[in-house]
Design an enzyme around this catalytic site. Structure first.
Site, PDB file in Angstrom:
ATOM      1  CG  ASP A 212       8.730   0.634  11.773  1.00 26.88           C
ATOM      2  OD1 ASP A 212       9.392   1.346  10.696  1.00 26.88           O
ATOM      3  OD2 ASP A 212       7.745  -0.052  11.446  1.00 26.88           O
TER       4      ASP A 212
ATOM      5  CG  ASP B 124      -0.197  -0.296   2.478  1.00 38.34           C
ATOM      6  OD1 ASP B 124       1.051   0.015   2.531  1.00 38.34           O
ATOM      7  OD2 ASP B 124      -0.667  -0.849   3.518  1.00 38.34           O
TER       8      ASP B 124
ATOM      9  CG  ASP C 278       1.373   4.366   4.702  1.00 40.79           C
ATOM     10  OD1 ASP C 278      -0.135   3.935   4.385  1.00 40.79           O
ATOM     11  OD2 ASP C 278       2.086   3.565   5.184  1.00 40.79           O
TER      12      ASP C 278
END
Length: 521
Positions: A194, A115, A117
């Site tokens: 992260d 996907d 973002d």
């Protein structure tokens, strides 16, 4: 109906390997996956002042980089059409927009992102005004869901991330020296990511990739490294441990030394996560084309016995070591599944849970290869066991004799075959019940020394019932009106939605090609 008509032994008609580009070279790793990494010649561009190294791994300071996306082989045509529409919609209203996170990493690696973002200088309420179908979701970390062309594009705001910046920091950071205001805003957002390889930001209009965290260098080295100290990062969010496994498995990357240490030593943090979150993370590992590599890494770092102790017990019982490079039937089943899936071609969770249950039933009681073949064919055709047996008896290739789960072939009569197939189906259902029984799960490794205690069951009742539907046709008889799928083509849209027909077809294909490999005469 003939075996060739089902095409279970046919190779997928598509290639899961990404194409090679002029700025990439192919490198093979000892893990189950091969990746493509950046050539040194493309790592160029303007350097900002050194950013302070906050990841705690060595004293080398990260060099900020601005890279031309075209030098990395990225074209705007690689971005999905709905995402481009959202980017254009915000840009035309005067807002700055960037792609951020794993999609930038995947574009650099010539992989299809799962996907896209987007992050923007617009406030979330301004994003809502910009699109006819858009809503704000989430309380702690609100984002916008923009509905575009039957898909959802996630949009976050710099202002939202700024409000969360600095909360509970236990490590030292400082404002980047020599940076302008826009650099600082981008850097601050990337610092909250992260892993360094997810801390890249791409301006598709200026065609610039911003690398503030050393992500490009770690892509070159094929490393997964936390942005902040790994111990702090994982204690802030235990799900990052599972995401680290997932990313390493999907890309064929290894962990940096510090990240590897805390993935292993803080593994118990995942038990704090909600069961729904655990299922979501496990589904990302198992359903998107990297299940075998994920299982190997979960086992290597001591997470498998917490999440799937029944399968961990199988590894222990068969003498499969933590760093074992060999394979076994469980890994072979998921290797075959991986060849059919990809990040943009996932399956529904009932398929991989069903494969786990099927394998457990088979490892409990080894079966004649003909029984296994007939069972998979009966699942495929909706429970017509006589037809499945007739097809199975015409198989003219040898089975894989290395699997302990397959007994020596016998010349079984048809009635015996029918009973054996139905018994295997009943065993699979019983195994499913065990996998959702906390007491049984907690006892899965009790016979083995130093076995960790885990009674974690994250498979909900609805998923259990969905998996049962896949196999119940074998014990209840042929389903009226069910039409078995012909050929090897898979409708991935229906498979992702859990279509019974597509799930049964894919399950049968995986099992058949595992028992009777393509390379055997």
């Amino acid at each position: 109906m003939a075996v060739s008509g089902l095409c279970f032994a046919c190779k997928p008609h598509f290639s899961l390997r990404p194409p090679l580009f002029h700025c990439f070279r192919k490198i093979r790793f000892s893990s189950v996956a091969a990746i493509e990494t950046l050539d040194e010649s493309v790592i160029q561009g303007a350097h900002f002042s050194p950013a302070k190294n906050v990841n705690g791994e060595g004293s080398k300071l990260s060099q900020w980089k601005k890279l031309n996306s075209q030098d990395l082989g990225i074209s705007t045509s690689n971005i999905s059409k709905p995402t481009r529409k959202v980017l254009n919609g915000l840009k035309t209203k005067g807002y700055e927009v960037y792609l951020v996170g794993g999609c930038v990493r995947d574009l650099i690696l010539k992989r299809t992102p799962k996907d896209f973002d987007i992050i923007t200088t617009a406030e979330l309420r301004e994003v809502v005004k910009a699109f006819s179908r858009c809503e704000i979701i989430g309380r702690r970390f609100p984002i916008c869901h923009v509905h575009m062309d039957d898909t959802i594009v996630e949009v976050s705001s710099f202002s939202t991330s700024a409000r969360n910046f600095g909360r509970g920091l236990t490590y030292e950071i400082e404002k980047p020296a020599g940076s302008d205001k826009k650099d600082f805003v981008r850097w601050r957002n990337c610092l909250q990511r992260d892993f360094t390889i997810n801390g890249l930001m791409f301006d598709p209009f200026a065609r610039i990739i911003y690398d503030y965290m050393g992500g490009i260098e770690d892509i070159k080295k094929a490393k997964v490294r936390t942005v902040i100290p790994a111990s702090t990062s994982f204690q802030e969010d235990g799900a990052r441990i599972l995401r680290a496994i997932r990313i390493a498995a999907r890309l064929g990357f290894s962990f940096s030394r510090e990240t590897a240490h805390f993935v292993k030593n803080l593994s118990c943090l995942i038990l704090r996560l909600d069961k729904s979150r655990l299922l979501m993370e496990m589904n990302y590992m198992m359903a998107y084309g990297s299940a075998e590599a994920s299982l190997r890494l979960l086992w290597k770092f001591g997470l498998l016995e917490l999440l799937l102790p029944i399968q961990a017990a199988y590894f222990v019982r068969t003498g499969f070591r933590r760093r074992d490079k060999r394979s076994n039937m469980l890994l072979s089943l998921f290797s075959k599944l991986d060849r059919l899936l990809a990040p943009n071609r996932p399956c529904y969770s009932s398929l991989w849970v069903g494969i786990l249950a099927f394998h457990k039933a088979l490892s409990n009681k080894p079966r004649d290869p003909l029984v296994v073949a007939a069972f998979s064919l009966a699942v495929h055709n909706g429970g017509d066991i006589p037809e499945a047996i007739n097809i199975a008896k015409n198989i003219n290739k040898s089975h894989d004799g290395s699997f302990h789960e397959l007994s020596e072939p016998q010349n079984l009569e048809n009635l015996t075959l029918v009973n054996e197939v139905m018994d295997l189906a009943a065993s699979v259902k019983s195994t499913l019940s065990e996998m959702t029984d906390e007491h049984f799960v907690s006892q899965a490794m009790s016979a083995y020394p130093q076995a960790p205690f885990s009674d974690l069951v994250f498979i909900p009742l609805a998923l259990y019932l969905n998996v049962c539907k896949v196999f119940e046709c074998v014990t209840m008889g042929a389903e009226k009106g069910f039409v078995a799928k012909q050929g090897s083509w898979i409708d991935y849209e229906l498979l992702a939605l859990g279509s019974l027909r597509e799930t049964r077809h894919t399950f049968a294909r995986v099992v058949f090609d595992t028992v009777y490999p393509l390379d055997r005469a």
